[in-house]
Design a protein around this motif. Structure first.
Motif, PDB file in Angstrom:
ATOM      1  N   ILE A 173      22.976  11.415  -7.039  1.00 20.35           N
ATOM      2  CA  ILE A 173      22.543  12.745  -6.935  1.00 20.35           C
ATOM      3  C   ILE A 173      21.432  13.398  -6.098  1.00 20.35           C
ATOM      4  O   ILE A 173      20.735  13.476  -4.836  1.00 20.35           O
ATOM      5  N   ASP A 174      22.736  14.259  -5.228  1.00 20.26           N
ATOM      6  CA  ASP A 174      22.552  14.727  -3.703  1.00 20.26           C
ATOM      7  C   ASP A 174      21.305  16.063  -4.057  1.00 20.26           C
ATOM      8  O   ASP A 174      21.651  17.777  -3.915  1.00 20.26           O
ATOM      9  N   ASN A 175      20.445  16.078  -4.313  1.00 19.44           N
ATOM     10  CA  ASN A 175      19.081  17.120  -3.714  1.00 19.44           C
ATOM     11  C   ASN A 175      17.849  16.112  -3.706  1.00 19.44           C
ATOM     12  O   ASN A 175      18.113  15.278  -3.299  1.00 19.44           O
ATOM     13  N   GLU A 176      16.690  16.774  -3.858  1.00 15.84           N
ATOM     14  CA  GLU A 176      15.223  16.492  -3.165  1.00 15.84           C
ATOM     15  C   GLU A 176      14.911  16.149  -3.924  1.00 15.84           C
ATOM     16  O   GLU A 176      14.122  14.561  -3.412  1.00 15.84           O
ATOM     17  N   LEU A 177      15.282  15.456  -5.370  1.00 14.30           N
ATOM     18  CA  LEU A 177      14.231  15.009  -6.089  1.00 14.30           C
ATOM     19  C   LEU A 177      16.041  13.325  -5.771  1.00 14.30           C
ATOM     20  O   LEU A 177      14.650  11.894  -6.117  1.00 14.30           O
TER      21      LEU A 177
END
Length: 234
Positions: A173-177
């Motif tokens: 998943i392309d987010n910070e998390l």
């Protein structure tokens, strides 16, 4: 497994008033493809689709945590049955139960185990991580679903597993998390001998849906059909 637009569209096209849509998740989730695009996470059901559900007099019931932790009919237990395993322990506390299953299987070449899982879902490929050159495996840690977390690997190692089978064994998943989770997994991989096999989030949770369709028919006496995604890796 997910009420995605790709799944809801054909249901809406052939439904009748009073039909019930039984879903594992209440909204869609795009977790990413290990050989393609990254995921974008949760996607709410479109307002126009919700309006059609209402107009066509349909119901949607999502059963998330209870279906992940049920002691017999659970997302992980369905995978255990596919590989012919015998559950010896439950792990990964989740709500009032456990999401993971540790199971024993007869010693089996890793590539045969992977092919059994791949064929069960008609997956084009699996996500392979860790010791992919491992030969025989006999103790398997199973965690359906999941968006890729190092705790899956750590628990599997603690339990002495040869192989981890999960929905996600990398975070795409392309987010910070998502990027933090993937960095934690990458840092842990050199320290483990585990072979890790990812079946996709949606795919790993669909196996129990195939079991629930005849269960509903037996218990309620009404026809039921398991509806799968057109693409597991998404």
């Amino acid at each position: 497994a997910f009420p995605s637009e790709e799944v809801l569209a054909p249901i809406l096209a052939q439904s009748h008033p009073g039909d019930l849509i039984f879903s594992h998740h209440p909204i869609d989730m795009r977790c990413g493809d290990p050989r393609g695009r990254p995921g974008i996470g949760f996607i709410p059901i479109a307002p126009r689709t919700l309006a059609r559900l209402t107009d066509q007099e349909l119901s949607l019931y999502a059963c998330h945590v209870p279906l992940d932790i049920h002691p017999q009919i659970s997302t992980s237990d369905a995978i255990v049955r596919v590989v012919g395993g015998r559950v010896v322990e439950q792990f990964l506390p989740y709500g009032p139960g456990y999401a993971g299953r540790l199971c024993d299987i007869p010693p089996t070449p890793l590539h045969e185990l992977i092919e059994t899982c791949r064929q069960a879902l008609s997956l084009p490929y699996v996500d392979r991580q860790g010791n992919t050159a491992k030969g025989m495996v006999s103790r398997i840690a199973v965690v359906a679903s999941g968006a890729g977390g190092v705790d899956f690997y750590q628990e599997a190692d603690r339990l002495g597993a040869d192989c981890l089978i999960a929905g996600e064994v990398t975070s795409k998943i392309d987010n910070e998390l998502g990027r933090r989770k993937q960095a934690e997994i990458a840092a842990y991989l050199p320290s483990t001998e585990l072979a890790a096999v990812g079946l996709s989030h949606a795919g790993s949770e669909f196996l129990v849906m195939r079991e629930l369709a005849p269960f509903f028919e037996r218990q309620l006496g009404i026809p039921a059909e398991a509806v799968q995604e057109p693409h597991w890796w998404r």
